[in-house]
Motif scaffolding. Sequence first.
Motif, PDB file in Angstrom:
ATOM      1  N   GLY A  72       0.779  -1.304   0.049  1.00 41.06           N
ATOM      2  CA  GLY A  72       0.185   0.072  -0.085  1.00 41.06           C
ATOM      3  C   GLY A  72       0.997   1.274   0.025  1.00 41.06           C
ATOM      4  O   GLY A  72       0.150   2.467  -0.020  1.00 41.06           O
ATOM      5  N   GLU A  73       2.130   1.251  -0.044  1.00 33.79           N
ATOM      6  CA  GLU A  73       3.048   2.407  -0.001  1.00 33.79           C
ATOM      7  C   GLU A  73       3.024   2.959  -1.310  1.00 33.79           C
ATOM      8  O   GLU A  73       3.218   2.120  -2.172  1.00 33.79           O
ATOM      9  CB  GLU A  73       4.191   1.965   0.510  1.00 33.79           C
ATOM     10  N   VAL A  74       2.850   3.906  -1.648  1.00 35.64           N
ATOM     11  CA  VAL A  74       2.856   4.949  -2.881  1.00 35.64           C
ATOM     12  C   VAL A  74       4.213   5.793  -2.964  1.00 35.64           C
ATOM     13  O   VAL A  74       4.392   6.367  -4.162  1.00 35.64           O
ATOM     14  CB  VAL A  74       1.459   5.664  -3.134  1.00 35.64           C
ATOM     15  N   SER A  75       4.797   6.237  -1.803  1.00 35.62           N
ATOM     16  CA  SER A  75       5.981   7.122  -2.082  1.00 35.62           C
ATOM     17  C   SER A  75       6.880   7.000  -0.754  1.00 35.62           C
ATOM     18  O   SER A  75       6.427   6.668   0.200  1.00 35.62           O
ATOM     19  CB  SER A  75       5.449   8.648  -2.362  1.00 35.62           C
ATOM     20  N   THR A  82       1.266   6.017   2.376  1.00 34.55           N
ATOM     21  CA  THR A  82       0.233   4.992   1.711  1.00 34.55           C
ATOM     22  C   THR A  82      -0.707   5.749   1.148  1.00 34.55           C
ATOM     23  O   THR A  82      -1.144   6.950   1.241  1.00 34.55           O
ATOM     24  CB  THR A  82      -0.306   4.325   3.042  1.00 34.55           C
ATOM     25  N   LYS A  83      -1.317   4.889   0.067  1.00 34.94           N
ATOM     26  CA  LYS A  83      -2.453   5.341  -0.653  1.00 34.94           C
ATOM     27  C   LYS A  83      -3.798   6.055   0.190  1.00 34.94           C
ATOM     28  O   LYS A  83      -4.496   6.572  -0.392  1.00 34.94           O
ATOM     29  CB  LYS A  83      -3.016   4.410  -1.789  1.00 34.94           C
ATOM     30  N   ASP A  84      -3.911   5.358   1.281  1.00 38.61           N
ATOM     31  CA  ASP A  84      -5.188   5.806   2.172  1.00 38.61           C
ATOM     32  C   ASP A  84      -4.910   7.111   2.778  1.00 38.61           C
ATOM     33  O   ASP A  84      -5.917   7.667   3.444  1.00 38.61           O
ATOM     34  CB  ASP A  84      -5.467   4.773   3.137  1.00 38.61           C
ATOM     35  N   ILE A  85      -3.702   8.065   2.769  1.00 36.79           N
ATOM     36  CA  ILE A  85      -3.668   9.186   3.542  1.00 36.79           C
ATOM     37  C   ILE A  85      -3.372  10.360   2.132  1.00 36.79           C
ATOM     38  O   ILE A  85      -3.169  10.118   1.411  1.00 36.79           O
ATOM     39  CB  ILE A  85      -2.772   9.244   4.242  1.00 36.79           C
ATOM     40  N   SER A  86      -3.914  11.470   2.646  1.00 33.77           N
ATOM     41  CA  SER A  86      -3.676  12.671   1.722  1.00 33.77           C
ATOM     42  C   SER A  86      -2.653  13.490   1.959  1.00 33.77           C
ATOM     43  O   SER A  86      -2.177  14.140   0.994  1.00 33.77           O
ATOM     44  CB  SER A  86      -4.929  13.563   1.684  1.00 33.77           C
ATOM     45  N   SER A  87      -1.969  13.582   3.123  1.00 31.36           N
ATOM     46  CA  SER A  87      -0.956  14.285   3.505  1.00 31.36           C
ATOM     47  C   SER A  87       0.416  13.693   4.050  1.00 31.36           C
ATOM     48  O   SER A  87       0.157  12.664   4.511  1.00 31.36           O
ATOM     49  CB  SER A  87      -1.298  15.469   4.431  1.00 31.36           C
ATOM     50  N   PHE A  88       1.490  14.197   3.458  1.00 31.40           N
ATOM     51  CA  PHE A  88       2.834  13.264   4.115  1.00 31.40           C
ATOM     52  C   PHE A  88       2.846  13.745   5.690  1.00 31.40           C
ATOM     53  O   PHE A  88       3.637  13.193   6.320  1.00 31.40           O
ATOM     54  CB  PHE A  88       3.930  14.024   3.354  1.00 31.40           C
ATOM     55  N   SER A  89       2.279  14.591   6.096  1.00 33.43           N
ATOM     56  CA  SER A  89       2.240  14.772   7.626  1.00 33.43           C
ATOM     57  C   SER A  89       1.420  13.612   8.129  1.00 33.43           C
ATOM     58  O   SER A  89       1.695  13.483   9.531  1.00 33.43           O
ATOM     59  CB  SER A  89       1.652  16.224   8.115  1.00 33.43           C
TER      60      SER A  89
END
Length: 74
Positions: A1-4, A23-30
């Motif tokens: 699930g990791e995208v970056s 991961t793909k389920d969060i919108s922010s790097f924070s």
Amino acid sequence: GEVSHRHPEVLPGGEAILFTAKTKDISSFSQAKIIVQRLDTKERRVLVDGGTFGRYLASGHLLYGSGPSLLIAP
């Protein structure tokens, strides 16, 4: 699930790397995870769930961002 994966830092001794994984389920790097991974065995450990840009300090502490805050953990 990791995208970056971002902000890699090789830890002292050269045996592990510290980095941020989104991961793909969060919108922010924070909201990302700060992970340490051994380079020889690929073993991973999540140090922070909900942080970014982790940096190892010579004192043995972890400095990282979470939202608008800058935090330090032993």
